[in-house]
Scaffold this motif. Structure first.
Motif, PDB file in Angstrom:
ATOM      1  N   SER A 115       0.856  -1.185   0.000  1.00  0.00           N
ATOM      2  CA  SER A 115       0.000   0.000   0.000  1.00  0.00           C
ATOM      3  C   SER A 115       0.892   1.235   0.000  1.00  0.00           C
ATOM      4  N   PRO A 116       1.305   1.702  -1.197  1.00  0.00           N
ATOM      5  CA  PRO A 116       2.283   2.778  -1.287  1.00  0.00           C
ATOM      6  C   PRO A 116       1.777   4.130  -0.801  1.00  0.00           C
ATOM      7  N   GLY A 117       0.474   4.375  -0.834  1.00  0.00           N
ATOM      8  CA  GLY A 117      -0.053   5.675  -0.459  1.00  0.00           C
ATOM      9  C   GLY A 117      -0.175   5.840   1.041  1.00  0.00           C
ATOM     10  N   ASN A 118      -0.726   6.998   1.451  1.00  0.00           N
ATOM     11  CA  ASN A 118      -0.976   7.285   2.858  1.00  0.00           C
ATOM     12  C   ASN A 118      -2.313   6.661   3.236  1.00  0.00           C
ATOM     13  N   LEU A 119      -2.256   5.494   3.886  1.00  0.00           N
ATOM     14  CA  LEU A 119      -3.467   4.730   4.181  1.00  0.00           C
ATOM     15  C   LEU A 119      -4.416   5.512   5.083  1.00  0.00           C
ATOM     16  N   TRP A 120      -3.897   6.234   6.045  1.00  0.00           N
ATOM     17  CA  TRP A 120      -4.752   6.988   6.972  1.00  0.00           C
ATOM     18  C   TRP A 120      -5.561   8.054   6.221  1.00  0.00           C
ATOM     19  N   LEU A 121      -4.894   8.798   5.346  1.00  0.00           N
ATOM     20  CA  LEU A 121      -5.594   9.833   4.583  1.00  0.00           C
ATOM     21  C   LEU A 121      -6.623   9.214   3.632  1.00  0.00           C
ATOM     22  N   VAL A 168      -5.355   2.895  12.093  1.00  0.00           N
ATOM     23  CA  VAL A 168      -4.417   2.488  11.043  1.00  0.00           C
ATOM     24  C   VAL A 168      -3.026   2.352  11.657  1.00  0.00           C
ATOM     25  N   LYS A 169      -2.379   1.241  11.378  1.00  0.00           N
ATOM     26  CA  LYS A 169      -0.983   1.017  11.786  1.00  0.00           C
ATOM     27  C   LYS A 169      -0.140   1.079  10.518  1.00  0.00           C
ATOM     28  N   GLN A 170       0.323   2.300  10.216  1.00  0.00           N
ATOM     29  CA  GLN A 170       0.931   2.549   8.916  1.00  0.00           C
ATOM     30  C   GLN A 170       2.431   2.254   8.890  1.00  0.00           C
ATOM     31  N   ASN A 171       3.062   2.286  10.053  1.00  0.00           N
ATOM     32  CA  ASN A 171       4.515   2.084  10.100  1.00  0.00           C
ATOM     33  C   ASN A 171       4.902   0.629  10.270  1.00  0.00           C
ATOM     34  N   GLU A 172       3.910  -0.243  10.314  1.00  0.00           N
ATOM     35  CA  GLU A 172       4.180  -1.670  10.459  1.00  0.00           C
ATOM     36  C   GLU A 172       4.148  -2.355   9.092  1.00  0.00           C
ATOM     37  N   ARG A 173       4.750  -3.502   9.017  1.00  0.00           N
ATOM     38  CA  ARG A 173       4.731  -4.287   7.779  1.00  0.00           C
ATOM     39  C   ARG A 173       4.199  -5.676   8.090  1.00  0.00           C
ATOM     40  N   LYS A 175       0.987  -3.207   6.635  1.00  0.00           N
ATOM     41  CA  LYS A 175       0.137  -2.187   7.226  1.00  0.00           C
ATOM     42  C   LYS A 175      -1.170  -2.838   7.694  1.00  0.00           C
ATOM     43  N   ARG A 176      -1.771  -2.225   8.726  1.00  0.00           N
ATOM     44  CA  ARG A 176      -3.003  -2.793   9.254  1.00  0.00           C
ATOM     45  C   ARG A 176      -4.092  -1.738   9.360  1.00  0.00           C
ATOM     46  N   LEU A 177      -5.287  -2.132   8.973  1.00  0.00           N
ATOM     47  CA  LEU A 177      -6.488  -1.324   9.174  1.00  0.00           C
ATOM     48  C   LEU A 177      -7.363  -2.114  10.143  1.00  0.00           C
ATOM     49  N   ILE A 178      -7.629  -1.520  11.310  1.00  0.00           N
ATOM     50  CA  ILE A 178      -8.325  -2.240  12.387  1.00  0.00           C
ATOM     51  C   ILE A 178      -9.660  -1.565  12.674  1.00  0.00           C
ATOM     52  N   LEU A 179     -10.700  -2.363  12.776  1.00  0.00           N
ATOM     53  CA  LEU A 179     -12.024  -1.842  13.071  1.00  0.00           C
ATOM     54  C   LEU A 179     -12.617  -2.625  14.239  1.00  0.00           C
ATOM     55  N   LYS A 180     -12.976  -1.896  15.299  1.00  0.00           N
ATOM     56  CA  LYS A 180     -13.460  -2.525  16.533  1.00  0.00           C
ATOM     57  C   LYS A 180     -14.856  -2.013  16.873  1.00  0.00           C
ATOM     58  N   THR A 181     -15.744  -2.915  17.239  1.00  0.00           N
ATOM     59  CA  THR A 181     -17.089  -2.524  17.669  1.00  0.00           C
ATOM     60  C   THR A 181     -17.033  -2.025  19.107  1.00  0.00           C
ATOM     61  N   LEU A 182     -17.501  -0.790  19.326  1.00  0.00           N
ATOM     62  CA  LEU A 182     -17.571  -0.230  20.671  1.00  0.00           C
ATOM     63  C   LEU A 182     -18.928  -0.459  21.312  1.00  0.00           C
ATOM     64  N   ASP A 183     -19.977  -0.402  20.500  1.00  0.00           N
ATOM     65  CA  ASP A 183     -21.332  -0.525  21.018  1.00  0.00           C
ATOM     66  C   ASP A 183     -22.262  -0.904  19.879  1.00  0.00           C
ATOM     67  N   LEU A 184     -23.215  -1.793  20.144  1.00  0.00           N
ATOM     68  CA  LEU A 184     -24.186  -2.189  19.129  1.00  0.00           C
ATOM     69  C   LEU A 184     -25.564  -2.286  19.783  1.00  0.00           C
ATOM     70  N   HIS A 185     -26.527  -1.578  19.207  1.00  0.00           N
ATOM     71  CA  HIS A 185     -27.894  -1.573  19.717  1.00  0.00           C
ATOM     72  C   HIS A 185     -28.850  -2.027  18.625  1.00  0.00           C
ATOM     73  N   GLN A 186     -29.921  -2.663  19.036  1.00  0.00           N
ATOM     74  CA  GLN A 186     -31.064  -2.864  18.154  1.00  0.00           C
ATOM     75  C   GLN A 186     -32.202  -2.055  18.737  1.00  0.00           C
ATOM     76  N   GLY A 187     -32.523  -0.978  18.025  1.00  0.00           N
ATOM     77  CA  GLY A 187     -33.466  -0.020  18.600  1.00  0.00           C
ATOM     78  C   GLY A 187     -32.817   0.649  19.799  1.00  0.00           C
ATOM     79  N   GLU A 188     -33.454   0.581  20.957  1.00  0.00           N
ATOM     80  CA  GLU A 188     -32.913   1.169  22.180  1.00  0.00           C
ATOM     81  C   GLU A 188     -32.181   0.142  23.038  1.00  0.00           C
ATOM     82  N   LYS A 189     -32.222  -1.113  22.625  1.00  0.00           N
ATOM     83  CA  LYS A 189     -31.683  -2.186  23.453  1.00  0.00           C
ATOM     84  C   LYS A 189     -30.283  -2.583  22.986  1.00  0.00           C
TER      85      LYS A 189
END
Length: 352
Positions: A115-121, A168-173, A175-189
């Motif tokens: 991934s040669p470009g700036n992954l974060w941007l 984004v962990k851009q300086n590692e080889r 590179k890593r793009l990480i996505l973590k669930t903080l909270d999930l609701h169905q309706g109000e629950k």
């Protein structure tokens, strides 16, 4: 044994098949009965009585019990009826070359080998384009948290909404793009169901992956379009012995450069389908003065409508011309086009 189908019966069969295939693929629950009124709803199967012991008349000997045919009682409580989600899980898309992905414990990770470009941007740009709301953004740590993202088109009532941390962990080889669930609701629950957490976590990541893939495609298309230069063009024939033209360049290169090239000799494209590799054109030759200016001998090709069929031969491409009747050009007409294409390809530049 040969089976003959009446044409009318064949049409009816195909109609039924298309009807079945046309059902919404996102439908969550497909337990339906054609005798709905008789069965009082779509979940009549839940009223199936439990198995009971077989009672035999006095004096009748029953066969010995065989464990192969034993049906055990089900005592565990699992979702039934409309609580059952029969949709397949959402997998992380494998669109980007030299990439791998994994999911574990509410965290989806995309590994990018090249991934040669700036992954974060790039990720920030995609999030803005996709209108994903941002609650907090830390450019130094290359981390952000989203505001509530609601999924209104996922066949859920009430819909799900979630908040996510994207980093984004851009300086590692790699590179890593990480996505973590903080909270999930169905309706109000709030929900902690791991299946739903994985489904929507991967859905958010796939949205970003699609954007990264499109960015790569756009960059490659721009590079190809701006890349001018002579291409080797030769007269040839296909496996059926019909005349065609072989161009020593990739399918992507020829597809991008061909429209501008043939425009120079008076071919106007009326329709193009990249998935099929076809161009429909109207040929109205340019003036003799323009042919002379380009240093090209005017080909022996009649004005009119033509179809161009482009084929992918990996590091080469094939090109076949067909007239309005679907007939391939004869060898002499095909040969006339070889020096013409060679000349116009060498002059092809991006239109300003």
């Amino acid at each position: 044994m040969k089976i003959k189908l009446n044409p009318k019966m064949l049409i009816i069969f195909l109609s039924l098949l298309l009807t079945v295939c046309a059902k919404n693929s996102n439908a969550k629950r497909e337990m339906k009965s054609e005798t709905k009124s008789a069965m009082k709803g779509e979940e009549y199967y839940l009223n199936t009585p439990k198995l009971t012991s077989l009672k035999s008349p006095e004096g009748l000997m029953l066969p010995l019990k065989n464990s192969n045919y034993y049906v055990p009682d089900v005592t565990q409580k699992e979702p039934v009826g409309k609580q059952v989600d029969i949709r397949p899980p959402v997998q992380i898309l494998a669109l980007i070359e030299a990439s791998q992905s994994q999911y574990a414990n509410g965290i989806s990770t995309l590994f990018l080998e090249d991934s040669p470009g700036n992954l974060w941007l790039e990720v920030l740009n995609i999030i803005k384009k996709k209108n994903l709301p941002i609650a907090n953004q830390n450019d130094r740590d290359q981390t952000l948290t989203t505001d509530w993202i609601t999924w209104n088109n996922m066949n859920e009532n009430p819909p799900f909404s979630g908040r996510y941390e994207i980093s984004v962990k851009q300086n590692e080889r790699p590179k890593r793009l990480i996505l973590k669930t903080l909270d999930l609701h169905q309706g109000e629950k709030k929900t902690t169901d791991p299946n739903y957490i994985q489904r929507y976590n991967n859905t958010v990541l796939n949205t970003i992956i699609e954007g990264l893939y499109q960015t790569q495609v756009d960059a490659e298309n721009t590079r190809v379009i701006h890349k001018a230069g002579s291409l080797d063009v030769q007269s040839s024939s296909n496996e059926n012995g019909l005349p065609n033209i072989v161009i020593r360049a990739s399918y992507a290169t020829v597809w991008e450069r061909l429209p501008l090239a043939i425009k120079k000799i008076g071919m106007v494209i009326t329709e193009s389908r990249r998935s099929e590799g076809t161009f429909s054109v109207i040929y109205k030759p340019v003036s003799d003065e323009q042919w002379e200016k380009m240093g090209i001998k005017k080909p022996d090709l009649k004005p009119g409508e033509y179809k161009l069929q482009l084929g992918d031969l990996k590091n080469r491409s094939s090109l076949q011309f067909m007239n309005s009747n679907g007939q391939t050009l004869i060898q002499s007409e095909n040969d006339d086009l070889v020096p013409v294409l060679k000349a116009v390809f060498s002059e092809t530049e991006t239109e300003k």
